[in-house]
Design an enzyme around this catalytic site. Structure first.
Site, PDB file in Angstrom:
ATOM      1  N   GLY A 251      21.376 -21.968   0.118  1.00 60.37           N
ATOM      2  CA  GLY A 251      20.266 -21.063   0.424  1.00 60.37           C
ATOM      3  C   GLY A 251      20.867 -19.701   0.723  1.00 60.37           C
ATOM      4  O   GLY A 251      21.450 -19.503   1.794  1.00 60.37           O
ATOM      5  N   ALA A 252      20.790 -18.789  -0.242  1.00 56.30           N
ATOM      6  CA  ALA A 252      21.380 -17.459  -0.052  1.00 56.30           C
ATOM      7  C   ALA A 252      20.292 -16.440   0.278  1.00 56.30           C
ATOM      8  O   ALA A 252      20.369 -15.275  -0.099  1.00 56.30           O
ATOM      9  CB  ALA A 252      22.162 -17.053  -1.295  1.00 56.30           C
ATOM     10  N   GLY A 253      19.257 -16.904   0.968  1.00 56.78           N
ATOM     11  CA  GLY A 253      18.165 -16.019   1.386  1.00 56.78           C
ATOM     12  C   GLY A 253      18.588 -15.185   2.589  1.00 56.78           C
ATOM     13  O   GLY A 253      19.779 -14.913   2.789  1.00 56.78           O
TER      14      GLY A 253
ATOM     15  N   ASP B 278      22.396 -20.921  -4.363  1.00 53.71           N
ATOM     16  CA  ASP B 278      20.931 -20.823  -4.366  1.00 53.71           C
ATOM     17  C   ASP B 278      20.432 -21.310  -5.720  1.00 53.71           C
ATOM     18  O   ASP B 278      21.195 -21.381  -6.695  1.00 53.71           O
ATOM     19  CB  ASP B 278      20.483 -19.374  -4.112  1.00 53.71           C
TER      20      ASP B 278
ATOM     21  N   ARG C  13       6.323 -21.727   5.094  1.00 51.28           N
ATOM     22  CA  ARG C  13       4.950 -22.199   4.888  1.00 51.28           C
ATOM     23  C   ARG C  13       4.136 -21.091   4.247  1.00 51.28           C
ATOM     24  O   ARG C  13       4.134 -19.970   4.732  1.00 51.28           O
ATOM     25  CB  ARG C  13       4.355 -22.603   6.245  1.00 51.28           C
TER      26      ARG C  13
ATOM     27  N   ASN D 176      10.268 -29.401   1.816  1.00 53.24           N
ATOM     28  CA  ASN D 176      11.592 -29.154   2.392  1.00 53.24           C
ATOM     29  C   ASN D 176      12.443 -30.419   2.441  1.00 53.24           C
ATOM     30  O   ASN D 176      13.673 -30.343   2.357  1.00 53.24           O
ATOM     31  CB  ASN D 176      11.470 -28.483   3.765  1.00 53.24           C
TER      32      ASN D 176
ATOM     33  N   ASN E 113      13.569 -25.712   8.497  1.00 53.72           N
ATOM     34  CA  ASN E 113      12.480 -26.213   9.352  1.00 53.72           C
ATOM     35  C   ASN E 113      11.591 -27.230   8.637  1.00 53.72           C
ATOM     36  O   ASN E 113      11.524 -27.186   7.406  1.00 53.72           O
ATOM     37  CB  ASN E 113      11.609 -25.040   9.811  1.00 53.72           C
TER      38      ASN E 113
ATOM     39  N   ARG F 107      17.355 -16.203  22.677  1.00 50.23           N
ATOM     40  CA  ARG F 107      16.137 -15.398  22.870  1.00 50.23           C
ATOM     41  C   ARG F 107      15.828 -15.287  24.352  1.00 50.23           C
ATOM     42  O   ARG F 107      15.561 -14.186  24.864  1.00 50.23           O
ATOM     43  CB  ARG F 107      14.962 -16.071  22.131  1.00 50.23           C
TER      44      ARG F 107
ATOM     45  N   HIS G 182      12.466 -28.147  18.510  1.00 50.93           N
ATOM     46  CA  HIS G 182      12.384 -26.719  18.155  1.00 50.93           C
ATOM     47  C   HIS G 182      10.940 -26.408  17.787  1.00 50.93           C
ATOM     48  O   HIS G 182      10.533 -26.571  16.656  1.00 50.93           O
ATOM     49  CB  HIS G 182      13.319 -26.443  16.970  1.00 50.93           C
TER      50      HIS G 182
HETATM   51  N1  APR Z   1      18.642 -25.245  -3.439  1.00 50.93           N
HETATM   52  C1  APR Z   1      19.216 -24.077  -3.060  1.00 50.93           C
HETATM   53  N2  APR Z   1      18.517 -23.048  -2.539  1.00 50.93           N
HETATM   54  C2  APR Z   1      17.192 -23.201  -2.427  1.00 50.93           C
HETATM   55  C3  APR Z   1      16.520 -24.388  -2.808  1.00 50.93           C
HETATM   56  C4  APR Z   1      17.315 -25.444  -3.342  1.00 50.93           C
HETATM   57  N3  APR Z   1      16.779 -26.595  -3.751  1.00 50.93           N
HETATM   58  N4  APR Z   1      15.204 -24.228  -2.572  1.00 50.93           N
HETATM   59  C5  APR Z   1      15.046 -23.001  -2.046  1.00 50.93           C
HETATM   60  N5  APR Z   1      16.245 -22.375  -1.953  1.00 50.93           N
HETATM   61  C6  APR Z   1      16.547 -21.037  -1.479  1.00 50.93           C
HETATM   62  C7  APR Z   1      15.521 -19.979  -1.870  1.00 50.93           C
HETATM   63  O1  APR Z   1      15.691 -19.579  -3.214  1.00 50.93           O
HETATM   64  C8  APR Z   1      15.823 -18.880  -0.867  1.00 50.93           C
HETATM   65  O2  APR Z   1      16.744 -17.933  -1.391  1.00 50.93           O
HETATM   66  O3  APR Z   1      16.534 -21.004  -0.060  1.00 50.93           O
HETATM   67  C9  APR Z   1      16.462 -19.612   0.320  1.00 50.93           C
HETATM   68  C10 APR Z   1      15.682 -19.492   1.610  1.00 50.93           C
HETATM   69  O4  APR Z   1      15.793 -18.167   2.006  1.00 50.93           O
HETATM   70  P1  APR Z   1      14.581 -17.325   2.630  1.00 50.93           P
HETATM   71  O5  APR Z   1      13.332 -17.650   1.892  1.00 50.93           O
HETATM   72  O6  APR Z   1      15.025 -15.925   2.735  1.00 50.93           O
HETATM   73  O7  APR Z   1      14.410 -17.984   4.066  1.00 50.93           O
HETATM   74  P2  APR Z   1      15.208 -17.679   5.408  1.00 50.93           P
HETATM   75  O8  APR Z   1      14.521 -16.618   6.166  1.00 50.93           O
HETATM   76  O9  APR Z   1      16.660 -17.516   5.083  1.00 50.93           O
HETATM   77  O10 APR Z   1      14.992 -19.039   6.164  1.00 50.93           O
HETATM   78  C11 APR Z   1      15.648 -20.212   5.745  1.00 50.93           C
HETATM   79  O11 APR Z   1      15.115 -21.457   7.689  1.00 50.93           O
HETATM   80  O12 APR Z   1      13.486 -20.988   9.210  1.00 50.93           O
HETATM   81  C12 APR Z   1      13.959 -21.923   8.305  1.00 50.93           C
HETATM   82  O13 APR Z   1      12.792 -23.490   6.998  1.00 50.93           O
HETATM   83  C13 APR Z   1      12.914 -22.141   7.255  1.00 50.93           C
HETATM   84  O14 APR Z   1      13.105 -22.124   4.883  1.00 50.93           O
HETATM   85  C14 APR Z   1      13.431 -21.427   6.041  1.00 50.93           C
HETATM   86  C15 APR Z   1      14.944 -21.423   6.288  1.00 50.93           C
END
Ligand code: APR
Length: 313
Positions: A8-10, A32, A81, A94, A119, A150, A174
């Site tokens: 997950g590189a978000g 990602d 969500r 998820n 989450n 926090r 949480h």
């Molecule tokens: N494999 C790899 N990456 C994935 C997959 C998967 N199967 N499905 C989704 N992703 C990637 C998305 O493409 C996105 O880049 O996960 C990343 C999530 O990043 P953001 O949407 O920016 O979310 P973020 O704010 O980083 O939060 C991450 O933490 O709070 C929890 O569950 C909540 O999903 C959220 C996670």
């Protein structure tokens, strides 16, 4: 150099890479499903390293082969969500993401320790443990450092005292039912309930419970990521440097606090092998009751998860 993969590189994943690369703690792989994005962020971070003065290598990929031999896999992959999506839909979506992330990661790095952020946190950590079949030492969820940080930040703002002097401990699930331990939390050893009026303390506890929502409300799109990623980096640091550091974290309980078989936020000692020990506070009846009420919330969702994974409760 140690190797850490971040799935997950978000927002949170990339910012975790930022903190870790800056500390030159490990070589990093950002994975990602979106093509190009992890490669772009990794390259951008690599180009920051000469300025920072770090020789950490950061690679972006859509292929788990690049993650082979990782010491730690941090899972931030997940969906937020969306409007019209029920909690149940999110749980299912998820869980599937956790399944793919865990199975693919462990195939490439069979000895890795998993740190989960996705989450609903306690339940996704449980899913990762069930899917992986790993012992509890190697599956740890991040929530408590964030919730406690926090609370520490709010106390520091209130008293204008260094965050270094402020120690807060938030246990439990949480979510809204988390349990800030005000009797055990302190400012340079002075318990919070001595240094703050009951009204101010209650306001801080409430703000802590709703801390995630406060950020979502301000950002409008997306959720918090600086503090969550700083918390992940601290856990990675504790493990890679074998610090025996006690942090609030979600771990699978084995009788501690009278609870078994659920992931739940407790003080957890982390070292090279992952979870080393769960510390137990001396809780009064009120604190124990709050913890049990929080555990009930987590158990309900874990039961739903087990149904989805078709495992007998
Ligand atoms: N494999 C790899 N990456 C994935 C997959 C998967 N199967 N499905 C989704 N992703 C990637 C998305 O493409 C996105 O880049 O996960 C990343 C999530 O990043 P953001 O949407 O920016 O979310 P973020 O704010 O980083 O939060 C991450 O933490 O709070 C929890 O569950 C909540 O999903 C959220 C996670």
């Amino acid at each position: 150099m140690a190797k850490v993969t971040i799935i997950g590189a978000g927002q949170t994943g990339a910012t975790t890479a930022h903190w870790l690369a800056e500390r030159e703690l490990a070589d990093l792989v950002l994975v990602d499903i979106v093509e190009g994005m992890p490669q772009g962020k990794a390259l951008d971070l690599m180009e920051a390293m000469p300025v920072i003065g770090s020789d950490a290598k950061i690679v972006g990929s859509n292929d788990y082969q690049d993650t082979a031999g990782s010491d730690i896999v941090v899972i931030t992959a997940g969906l937020p969500r969306k409007p019209g999506m029920s909690r149940d839909d999110l749980l299912e979506a998820n869980t599937n993401i956790i399944r793919a992330s865990v199975e693919n990661s462990l195939q490439a790095s069979p000895d890795a320790i998993l740190i989960i952020l996705t989450n609903p946190l306690d339940v996704m950590s449980q899913a990762a443990m069930i899917i992986s079949g790993l012992p509890r030492e190697r599956v740890i969820g991040q929530a408590g450092i964030l919730d406690s940080a926090r609370m520490r930040a709010f106390v520091a703002m209130e008293l204008d005292i260094s965050v270094r002097n402020i120690h807060c401990y938030v246990l439990g699930g949480h979510g809204d039912s988390m349990v800030p331990l005000t009797r055990h939390s302190n400012v340079a050893g002075v318990p919070l309930n001595v240094i703050l009026s009951p009204e101010r303390l209650e306001a801080i506890v409430e703000r802590t419970r709703k801390g995630g929502g406060e950020i979502v409300g301000l950002l409008q799109t997306g959720s918090a990521f600086y503090a969550p990623s700083a918390a992940l980096a601290q856990m990675v640091d504790a493990i890679l440097n074998d610090r025996h550091l006690v942090v609030p974290a979600s771990v699978n309980l084995d009788g501690e606090y009278g609870l078994s078989g659920i992931f739940f936020g407790v003080p957890a000692q982390l070292g090279a092998n992952g979870l080393e020990k769960v510390l137990e506070y001396d809780l009064n009846d009120e604190e124990q009751a709050a913890l049990e009420a929080s555990a009930e919330h987590v158990k309900e969702t874990i039961d739903e998860l087990k149904e989805k994974l078709q495992i007998a409760a």
